[in-house]
Design a protein around this motif. Structure first.
Motif, PDB file in Angstrom:
ATOM      1  N   SER A 310       0.819  -1.226   0.000  1.00 48.35           N
ATOM      2  CA  SER A 310       0.000   0.000   0.000  1.00 48.35           C
ATOM      3  C   SER A 310       0.850   1.272   0.000  1.00 48.35           C
ATOM      4  N   SER A 311       2.154   1.128  -0.261  1.00 43.58           N
ATOM      5  CA  SER A 311       3.050   2.292  -0.238  1.00 43.58           C
ATOM      6  C   SER A 311       2.942   3.087  -1.534  1.00 43.58           C
ATOM      7  N   PRO A 312       2.783   4.413  -1.448  1.00 42.95           N
ATOM      8  CA  PRO A 312       2.787   5.220  -2.671  1.00 42.95           C
ATOM      9  C   PRO A 312       4.198   5.330  -3.225  1.00 42.95           C
ATOM     10  N   LEU A 313       4.302   5.593  -4.516  1.00 39.05           N
ATOM     11  CA  LEU A 313       5.591   5.595  -5.199  1.00 39.05           C
ATOM     12  C   LEU A 313       6.058   7.025  -5.449  1.00 39.05           C
ATOM     13  N   PHE A 314       7.344   7.268  -5.123  1.00 41.37           N
ATOM     14  CA  PHE A 314       7.891   8.613  -5.346  1.00 41.37           C
ATOM     15  C   PHE A 314       9.411   8.490  -5.460  1.00 41.37           C
ATOM     16  N   GLY A 315       9.911   8.597  -6.701  1.00 39.79           N
ATOM     17  CA  GLY A 315      11.331   8.413  -6.958  1.00 39.79           C
ATOM     18  C   GLY A 315      11.602   7.002  -7.463  1.00 39.79           C
ATOM     19  N   ARG A 316      12.798   6.823  -8.008  1.00 43.85           N
ATOM     20  CA  ARG A 316      13.151   5.519  -8.574  1.00 43.85           C
ATOM     21  C   ARG A 316      14.554   5.116  -8.128  1.00 43.85           C
ATOM     22  N   TYR A 317      14.686   3.839  -7.808  1.00 42.79           N
ATOM     23  CA  TYR A 317      15.979   3.281  -7.421  1.00 42.79           C
ATOM     24  C   TYR A 317      16.765   2.863  -8.660  1.00 42.79           C
ATOM     25  N   PHE A 318      18.087   3.055  -8.572  1.00 48.45           N
ATOM     26  CA  PHE A 318      18.970   2.675  -9.671  1.00 48.45           C
ATOM     27  C   PHE A 318      20.148   1.873  -9.143  1.00 48.45           C
ATOM     28  N   ALA A 319      20.550   0.880  -9.929  1.00 44.49           N
ATOM     29  CA  ALA A 319      21.768   0.131  -9.665  1.00 44.49           C
ATOM     30  C   ALA A 319      22.881   0.699 -10.548  1.00 44.49           C
ATOM     31  N   VAL A 320      24.118   0.428 -10.178  1.00 45.39           N
ATOM     32  CA  VAL A 320      25.273   1.008 -10.873  1.00 45.39           C
ATOM     33  C   VAL A 320      25.853  -0.008 -11.851  1.00 45.39           C
ATOM     34  N   ASP A 321      25.793   0.327 -13.144  1.00 44.96           N
ATOM     35  CA  ASP A 321      26.381  -0.533 -14.180  1.00 44.96           C
ATOM     36  C   ASP A 321      27.832  -0.149 -14.472  1.00 44.96           C
ATOM     37  N   LYS A 322      28.130   1.146 -14.391  1.00 46.88           N
ATOM     38  CA  LYS A 322      29.491   1.626 -14.650  1.00 46.88           C
ATOM     39  C   LYS A 322      29.786   2.767 -13.694  1.00 46.88           C
ATOM     40  N   THR A 323      30.854   2.631 -12.936  1.00 50.31           N
ATOM     41  CA  THR A 323      31.229   3.651 -11.963  1.00 50.31           C
ATOM     42  C   THR A 323      31.897   4.835 -12.658  1.00 50.31           C
ATOM     43  N   GLY A 324      32.018   5.938 -11.930  1.00 52.48           N
ATOM     44  CA  GLY A 324      32.655   7.124 -12.479  1.00 52.48           C
ATOM     45  C   GLY A 324      32.322   8.342 -11.638  1.00 52.48           C
ATOM     46  N   THR A 325      32.317   9.496 -12.273  1.00 55.67           N
ATOM     47  CA  THR A 325      32.094  10.758 -11.573  1.00 55.67           C
ATOM     48  C   THR A 325      30.954  11.529 -12.224  1.00 55.67           C
ATOM     49  N   ILE A 326      30.111  12.116 -11.395  1.00 52.33           N
ATOM     50  CA  ILE A 326      29.034  12.973 -11.888  1.00 52.33           C
ATOM     51  C   ILE A 326      29.107  14.307 -11.175  1.00 52.33           C
ATOM     52  N   GLN A 327      28.503  15.329 -11.775  1.00 46.41           N
ATOM     53  CA  GLN A 327      28.493  16.639 -11.137  1.00 46.41           C
ATOM     54  C   GLN A 327      27.234  17.408 -11.497  1.00 46.41           C
ATOM     55  N   VAL A 328      26.946  18.404 -10.669  1.00 44.15           N
ATOM     56  CA  VAL A 328      25.796  19.268 -10.913  1.00 44.15           C
ATOM     57  C   VAL A 328      25.950  19.915 -12.292  1.00 44.15           C
ATOM     58  N   GLY A 329      24.880  19.924 -13.055  1.00 45.78           N
ATOM     59  CA  GLY A 329      24.907  20.481 -14.407  1.00 45.78           C
ATOM     60  C   GLY A 329      25.094  19.454 -15.495  1.00 45.78           C
ATOM     61  N   ASP A 330      25.459  18.220 -15.117  1.00 44.09           N
ATOM     62  CA  ASP A 330      25.623  17.165 -16.123  1.00 44.09           C
ATOM     63  C   ASP A 330      24.291  16.861 -16.802  1.00 44.09           C
ATOM     64  N   PRO A 331      24.302  16.671 -18.117  1.00 41.06           N
ATOM     65  CA  PRO A 331      23.087  16.203 -18.783  1.00 41.06           C
ATOM     66  C   PRO A 331      22.808  14.747 -18.426  1.00 41.06           C
ATOM     67  N   VAL A 332      21.541  14.387 -18.427  1.00 42.61           N
ATOM     68  CA  VAL A 332      21.113  13.011 -18.177  1.00 42.61           C
ATOM     69  C   VAL A 332      20.554  12.456 -19.483  1.00 42.61           C
ATOM     70  N   TYR A 333      21.092  11.328 -19.899  1.00 42.12           N
ATOM     71  CA  TYR A 333      20.639  10.686 -21.136  1.00 42.12           C
ATOM     72  C   TYR A 333      20.022   9.330 -20.805  1.00 42.12           C
ATOM     73  N   ARG A 334      19.060   8.911 -21.607  1.00 40.35           N
ATOM     74  CA  ARG A 334      18.572   7.545 -21.513  1.00 40.35           C
ATOM     75  C   ARG A 334      18.808   6.840 -22.832  1.00 40.35           C
ATOM     76  N   MET A 335      18.977   5.526 -22.726  1.00 43.37           N
ATOM     77  CA  MET A 335      19.171   4.734 -23.930  1.00 43.37           C
ATOM     78  C   MET A 335      17.802   4.372 -24.520  1.00 43.37           C
ATOM     79  N   VAL A 336      17.620   4.694 -25.791  1.00 45.63           N
ATOM     80  CA  VAL A 336      16.396   4.361 -26.504  1.00 45.63           C
ATOM     81  C   VAL A 336      16.733   3.241 -27.476  1.00 45.63           C
ATOM     82  N   GLN A 337      16.039   2.113 -27.354  1.00 45.23           N
ATOM     83  CA  GLN A 337      16.344   0.974 -28.211  1.00 45.23           C
ATOM     84  C   GLN A 337      15.909   1.241 -29.651  1.00 45.23           C
ATOM     85  N   GLN A 338      16.740   0.813 -30.573  1.00 45.76           N
ATOM     86  CA  GLN A 338      16.452   1.028 -31.995  1.00 45.76           C
ATOM     87  C   GLN A 338      15.679  -0.153 -32.562  1.00 45.76           C
TER      88      GLN A 338
END
Length: 338
Positions: A310-338
């Motif tokens: 009965s829990s409402p949903l807000f936000g999404r969990y993500f697992a890490v496929d490739k480590t590295g560095t991120i910073q404020v202002g970085d663009p976020v991309y998603r993979m769209v299957q062809q």
């Protein structure tokens, strides 16, 4: 002389379009090279190919060193397999426990959200209203005992941070005796799959609820606040990454995303509990909002009730496929299957 100057000026005017054209070509080549690196890297790795679509921008990043205490806003963070790291502070690598090792969070002690955390010279600094700041070494003496702990019913260890910080936390909360423990890299992490079966066997965490990374969009928070009499802050929901430039709840649909040189994989949405009703500025638990409003329009599909109940949903969990560095202002991309 005037003729020479005129010829030179004419030469510069003629050269300027060429210079601008050259800069434009360089910018286009840079963008194409970046896209080639993403696609080529994925092709070399043997993963399925697709195209990248920009879906947002990183608005803020937060690390929560002590579970349920205040987050630390950072401009840049390292993304490790077990979550965000900034310097010596790692996300939810410290935990308040009862003396028997069971975890203590703001669900039981709402005033935990008033404890601020920072770091300096190899120490974690704790501050709270009407308390003197306390310094805790990040690297604890080996003589400090390793304690067996329980986090959401799963066993995990932590090295005890000592009597001084235990007494400090107990005094601030005016509670039964509590301890503070620290997860060390040599210890066995919890398997995310033990909490939610949709995670992979390789997904691991220290003291987070179940996932290394939690992402929420600014638009989702704004959508919720249009429905509330008393507005709430993003701190009520404690995400690691806040994304802007996307529509409300769009993050629910992201399966494979790229930020900086990091690759993240969507797993499940975040089912919300009473902790969201704790005011991050006062440490007072409302017990109703924003949870009741979320339940009015953010419950899961009936087919997923075995996951979220009965829990409402807000936000999404993500697992890490490739480590590295991120910073404020970085663009976020998603993979769209062809």
């Amino acid at each position: 002389m005037s003729g020479a100057r005129g010829a030179a000026a004419l030469s510069l005017r003629a050269a300027r379009p060429l210079w601008l054209w050259g800069a434009a070509v360089a910018a286009v080549l840079g963008a194409l090279l970046g896209a080639w690196r993403w696609a080529g890297g994925r092709s070399r790795a043997g993963k399925r190919r697709g195209r990248l679509q920009r879906v947002g921008t990183v608005l803020s990043l937060s690390v929560y060193p002590v579970k349920s205490c205040r987050g630390v806003a950072v401009r840049k963070a390292e993304v490790t397999p077990m979550g965000l790291r900034s310097g010596e502070l790692r996300d939810r690598f410290w935990l308040v426990t009862k003396e028997d090792g069971h975890m203590v969070t703001a669900r039981q002690e709402p005033r935990l959200v008033l404890i601020s955390v920072s770091s300096e010279n190899g120490h974690m600094i704790l501050e709270a209203p009407d308390m003197k700041p306390l310094s805790v070494p990040v690297k604890l003496p080996r003589k400090n005992p390793v304690r067996n702990c329980r986090v959401f019913g799963v066993d995990i260890q932590g090295r005890d941070c000592g009597d001084e910080v235990a007494q400090w936390i107990t005094a601030f909360l005016n509670s039964e005796p509590y301890r503070l423990v620290h997860f060390e890299p040599s210890m066995l992490p919890r398997k995310s799959k033990d909490m939610i079966n949709l995670f992979r066997t390789t997904d691991e965490v220290a003291y987070p609820d179940c996932s290394p990374v939690l992402i929420i969009s600014e638009a989702s928070l704004e959508d919720l606040n249009t429905r509330l009499e008393k507005k709430v802050k993003i701190e009520n929901f404690r995400p690691n990454i806040l994304v802007t430039d996307c529509s409300a709840f769009e993050e629910d649909t992201w399966e494979e995303i790229f930020i900086g040189n990091v690759e993240l994989r969507g797993t499940v949405c975040c089912g919300r509990c009473i902790l969201t009703t704790v005011n991050p500025d006062t440490g007072v638990m409302d017990r109703k909002e924003p949870l009741e409003t979320l339940k009015s329009y953010r419950l899961c599909d009936p087919s997923e009730k075995h996951l979220y109940k009965s829990s409402p949903l807000f936000g999404r969990y993500f697992a890490v496929d490739k480590t590295g560095t991120i910073q404020v202002g970085d663009p976020v991309y998603r993979m769209v299957q062809q």
